[in-house]
Design a protein around this motif. Structure first.
Motif, PDB file in Angstrom:
ATOM      1  N   ILE A  79      33.893  26.632   9.044  1.00 39.54           N
ATOM      2  CA  ILE A  79      32.481  26.748   8.678  1.00 39.54           C
ATOM      3  C   ILE A  79      31.743  27.321   9.887  1.00 39.54           C
ATOM      4  O   ILE A  79      31.550  26.642  10.902  1.00 39.54           O
ATOM      5  CB  ILE A  79      31.881  25.377   8.291  1.00 39.54           C
ATOM      6  CG1 ILE A  79      32.673  24.770   7.126  1.00 39.54           C
ATOM      7  CG2 ILE A  79      30.415  25.504   7.935  1.00 39.54           C
ATOM      8  CD1 ILE A  79      32.276  23.341   6.792  1.00 39.54           C
ATOM      9  N   GLY A  80      31.369  28.592   9.803  1.00 33.17           N
ATOM     10  CA  GLY A  80      30.713  29.257  10.919  1.00 33.17           C
ATOM     11  C   GLY A  80      29.300  28.742  11.152  1.00 33.17           C
ATOM     12  O   GLY A  80      28.739  28.005  10.333  1.00 33.17           O
ATOM     13  N   ALA A  81      28.708  29.178  12.275  1.00 34.17           N
ATOM     14  CA  ALA A  81      27.387  28.681  12.657  1.00 34.17           C
ATOM     15  C   ALA A  81      26.332  29.007  11.601  1.00 34.17           C
ATOM     16  O   ALA A  81      25.481  28.163  11.278  1.00 34.17           O
ATOM     17  CB  ALA A  81      26.983  29.280  14.012  1.00 34.17           C
ATOM     18  N   GLU A  82      26.389  30.216  11.043  1.00 31.07           N
ATOM     19  CA  GLU A  82      25.391  30.603  10.038  1.00 31.07           C
ATOM     20  C   GLU A  82      25.545  29.778   8.762  1.00 31.07           C
ATOM     21  O   GLU A  82      24.548  29.276   8.204  1.00 31.07           O
ATOM     22  CB  GLU A  82      25.553  32.095   9.723  1.00 31.07           C
ATOM     23  CG  GLU A  82      24.444  32.655   8.847  1.00 31.07           C
ATOM     24  CD  GLU A  82      24.566  34.163   8.664  1.00 31.07           C
ATOM     25  OE1 GLU A  82      24.120  34.657   7.614  1.00 31.07           O
ATOM     26  OE2 GLU A  82      25.096  34.845   9.568  1.00 31.07           O
ATOM     27  N   GLU A  83      26.792  29.584   8.307  1.00 27.28           N
ATOM     28  CA  GLU A  83      27.034  28.787   7.111  1.00 27.28           C
ATOM     29  C   GLU A  83      26.662  27.326   7.353  1.00 27.28           C
ATOM     30  O   GLU A  83      26.081  26.660   6.481  1.00 27.28           O
ATOM     31  CB  GLU A  83      28.505  28.887   6.699  1.00 27.28           C
ATOM     32  CG  GLU A  83      28.826  28.125   5.411  1.00 27.28           C
ATOM     33  CD  GLU A  83      30.310  28.174   5.067  1.00 27.28           C
ATOM     34  OE1 GLU A  83      30.676  27.571   4.036  1.00 27.28           O
ATOM     35  OE2 GLU A  83      31.100  28.787   5.817  1.00 27.28           O
ATOM     36  N   ALA A  84      26.994  26.819   8.550  1.00 27.50           N
ATOM     37  CA  ALA A  84      26.667  25.425   8.872  1.00 27.50           C
ATOM     38  C   ALA A  84      25.164  25.208   8.856  1.00 27.50           C
ATOM     39  O   ALA A  84      24.677  24.186   8.354  1.00 27.50           O
ATOM     40  CB  ALA A  84      27.243  25.056  10.238  1.00 27.50           C
ATOM     41  N   GLU A  85      24.417  26.159   9.378  1.00 24.75           N
ATOM     42  CA  GLU A  85      22.958  26.023   9.399  1.00 24.75           C
ATOM     43  C   GLU A  85      22.395  26.066   7.987  1.00 24.75           C
ATOM     44  O   GLU A  85      21.481  25.301   7.640  1.00 24.75           O
ATOM     45  CB  GLU A  85      22.356  27.140  10.248  1.00 24.75           C
ATOM     46  CG  GLU A  85      20.880  26.943  10.571  1.00 24.75           C
ATOM     47  CD  GLU A  85      20.604  25.698  11.398  1.00 24.75           C
ATOM     48  OE1 GLU A  85      19.553  25.055  11.150  1.00 24.75           O
ATOM     49  OE2 GLU A  85      21.438  25.344  12.259  1.00 24.75           O
ATOM     50  N   ALA A  86      22.967  26.934   7.140  1.00 23.77           N
ATOM     51  CA  ALA A  86      22.477  27.048   5.765  1.00 23.77           C
ATOM     52  C   ALA A  86      22.771  25.795   4.956  1.00 23.77           C
ATOM     53  O   ALA A  86      21.941  25.336   4.170  1.00 23.77           O
ATOM     54  CB  ALA A  86      23.105  28.274   5.099  1.00 23.77           C
ATOM     55  N   LYS A  87      23.958  25.214   5.146  1.00 21.50           N
ATOM     56  CA  LYS A  87      24.354  24.067   4.337  1.00 21.50           C
ATOM     57  C   LYS A  87      23.998  22.723   4.959  1.00 21.50           C
ATOM     58  O   LYS A  87      23.733  21.751   4.241  1.00 21.50           O
ATOM     59  CB  LYS A  87      25.863  24.124   4.075  1.00 21.50           C
ATOM     60  CG  LYS A  87      26.277  25.285   3.185  1.00 21.50           C
ATOM     61  CD  LYS A  87      27.774  25.303   2.948  1.00 21.50           C
ATOM     62  CE  LYS A  87      28.159  26.415   1.977  1.00 21.50           C
ATOM     63  NZ  LYS A  87      29.631  26.506   1.785  1.00 21.50           N
ATOM     64  N   PHE A  88      24.048  22.662   6.279  1.00 25.87           N
ATOM     65  CA  PHE A  88      23.865  21.369   6.936  1.00 25.87           C
ATOM     66  C   PHE A  88      22.797  21.397   8.033  1.00 25.87           C
ATOM     67  O   PHE A  88      22.776  20.519   8.895  1.00 25.87           O
ATOM     68  CB  PHE A  88      25.196  20.925   7.577  1.00 25.87           C
ATOM     69  CG  PHE A  88      26.336  20.837   6.611  1.00 25.87           C
ATOM     70  CD1 PHE A  88      26.418  19.804   5.689  1.00 25.87           C
ATOM     71  CD2 PHE A  88      27.335  21.802   6.621  1.00 25.87           C
ATOM     72  CE1 PHE A  88      27.486  19.720   4.801  1.00 25.87           C
ATOM     73  CE2 PHE A  88      28.407  21.727   5.738  1.00 25.87           C
ATOM     74  CZ  PHE A  88      28.478  20.681   4.822  1.00 25.87           C
TER      75      PHE A  88
END
Length: 583
Positions: free
Chosen positions: A500-509
């Motif tokens: 889970i990359g930084a961009e995806e992590a920020e979007a989801k969590f």
């Protein structure tokens, strides 16, 4: 409408006039007298109607199964005592009977077993039976006892949202279209995990909730699309703080609801030991059978299946000795092999020793005589035994040999009576998903690793141990929890290892990462499966028996017909268009 419950009429009421309401469980017209077994949720009482009361007798003679009645009468002692029911020393002499509702012919009788589909279609009739009433009441007493215990110890009952954000937590989300936000969706919660962590950041210290959770996954006897769990979280705790508290809770609850004394303290076992000895992370300790590793003894054999696994660092060759197993026929041995195949086995080798000591085995020819004797000695095989062998990848062998152990325990009557609780600890942090070509979290992505150093975690992800723990009872995982990650840098590192990359992590969590940045305390918790515990207490293998309105294994509610099609105009309101089914 009534003065007393049917099942509570007793000798202290002899001579009193009572008014009862309930269902006709049995109506018997013997010509000279009518007997009615009148039932309500407390039980059954016998109502007797004398022909001298002509109008009352006429009504009684016309009664059918499950008619709803109001009965007025006088309590008297029974001449023929029925010791099988609580009211068996008394009866009610009817002075008036009113039929409140006449029941049509029923699709099945309580004393029949029509099959689960019929029972679920007419669930309201199924729930009237004494056995189903008992099972539901067991669940009710369990939940009441849990609430009393938690409320008395300062836990705060806090509701968390049902409509929330879709986040990957190991299963598929149920999605709900947002009418006011075209093209966007809520998700039903798989658990309140993130909200309860945020409540710890918010300073609530001790939280609990009897929470409804939803997972869109395949159903089985111990799994439903929607289920209930006792969710708990503690601030400023280590593993033993959580474990000791909830162990005391479960011990007290079993004493109150079941009058059962559980072990004090519960035994403890690491995940690695559980897999090595029992082939399961939720071992049933009522079965004394254990797996035995034999890789060192078969490395030099001529049996390629064994040597390949024995010489593979990630392989395993394990044996399971079944006392008395030599009685198995070849057909039964093949059935064991088929059972193991369901859990990933490609084959099942065996050695059978009859009562006279004669050995029969398809693998004996691959061993020197002394090596074969050493193998038998190592596994403790004796006359009358059979030994099954599994070889392959470590986890796969553990899985199918563990399943074989459970089957053998049941088939050979080796499951002891009683209750065997257990803590399983030190779970792996990750497992590698060959299909996805990445690590996945064994518990969930918010479980803390045993190491505090991020570099150490990254360098040793394959062997990293988590701070997760499960409570197991009689081979069932009844509760699972962990110490959570409370540092944003560690949480980001774990997301990264999970792909889970930084961009995806920020979007989801992003909301969780933000909360961790603003002074999150160390915290941890656990969730208990209410349905599963209730099923164990009620003595049933299926959680459907302790859920009032469950779904079938094909994810349907036969009583209401859910799921069902939705009209196009209603779908249009939520901006949804259904694609045609593919063949």
């Amino acid at each position: 409408m009534r003065t007393h419950f049917c099942g509570l009429v007793d000798e202290a009421m002899i001579g009193q006039t009572v008014t009862l309401c309930g269902w006709t469980d049995v109506a018997r017209n013997l010509g000279g007298v009518c007997f009615i077994d009148l039932r309500d949720h407390e039980g059954i009482v016998q109502v007797t109607v004398d022909p001298s009361s002509a109008e009352v007798f006429k009504v009684a003679a016309s009664l059918g199964y499950e008619d709803v009645l109001q009965v007025e009468g006088i309590v008297r002692a029974r001449e023929a005592v029925n010791s099988k029911i609580r009211t068996g020393k008394v009866e009610v002499i009817a002075t008036n009977i009113t039929v409140l509702n006449k029941a049509e012919p029923l699709p099945f009788h309580h004393h029949e077993n029509p099959g689960e589909d019929i029972r679920l279609k007419y669930r309201y009739l199924d729930l009237r039976s004494a056995d189903m009433q008992r099972k539901q009441r067991t669940r009710i007493r369990l939940v009441q006892a849990l609430r009393r215990w938690l409320d008395a110890r300062g836990f705060q009952d806090i509701e968390t949202p049902i409509l929330t954000k879709a986040t990957p937590e190991g299963a598929r989300d149920f999605l709900v279209p947002a009418r006011m936000h075209p093209g966007e969706f809520y998700a039903l919660p798989q658990s309140p995990q993130l909200f309860k962590q945020i409540l710890m950041v918010a300073g609530f210290d001790r939280y609990y909730q009897i929470a409804r959770c939803f997972r869109d996954e395949a159903l089985r006897a111990d799994r439903q699309l929607e289920f209930t769990q006792l969710d708990m979280e503690f601030a400023f705790v280590r593993e033993r703080d959580v474990q000791d508290a909830v162990e005391g809770m479960i011990r007290d609850i079993f004493k109150e609801v079941m009058d059962v004394e559980l072990a004090n303290p519960f035994p403890r076992m690491t995940w690695a030991e559980a897999m090595r000895r029992y082939g399961s992370d939720k071992p049933d300790l009522r079965i004394a059978l254990e797996l035995v590793d034999v890789a060192e003894l078969v490395k030099s054999s001529e049996f390629a299946v064994f040597t390949g696994a024995a010489n593979d660092p990630d392989g395993r060759v394990a044996a399971l000795r079944i006392p008395g197993g030599a009685s198995l026929s070849r057909k039964q041995i093949d059935e064991y092999a088929a059972h193991a195949a369901k859990y990933g086995a490609k084959g099942l080798a065996y050695i059978k020793i009859d009562e006279a000591g004669a050995v029969s085995s398809p693998i004996q020819k691959f061993f020197a005589e002394d090596a074969f004797a050493a193998l038998l000695k190592h596994v403790g095989a004796g006359n009358g035994d059979i030994v099954f062998f599994g070889a392959g990848g470590y986890n796969k062998v553990s899985d199918f040999m563990g399943a074989l152990r459970l089957k053998a325990g049941k088939d050979f009557g080796l499951v002891q009576d009683g209750w065997t609780p257990l803590w399983v600890t030190d779970f792996p942090m990750f497992e590698y998903d060959d299909e996805a070509q990445r690590y996945v979290a064994l518990h969930h992505p918010f479980t803390a690793p045993a190491v505090d150093d991020i570099g150490d975690l990254r360098a040793n992800a394959k062997t990293a141990v988590s701070r997760g723990y499960d409570m197991v009872l009689n081979g069932n995982e009844i509760g699972g929890g962990s110490i959570r990650i409370h540092r944003p840098d560690m949480q980001s590192a774990v997301f990264e290892l999970l792909g889970i990359g930084a961009e995806e992590a920020e979007a989801k969590f992003g909301f969780l990462l933000d909360a961790l940045r603003f002074g999150a305390p160390p915290h941890g918790g656990i969730a208990f499966g209410i349905d599963r515990i209730a099923a164990l207490m009620a003595g049933t293998e299926s959680i459907r028996d302790v859920i009032p309105f469950p779904k079938t294994t094909s994810a349907q509610c036969l009583m209401t017909g859910a799921p069902s099609p939705i009209p196009d105009e209603q779908l249009a309101e939520v901006h949804i268009q259904v694609r045609p089914k593919k063949d």
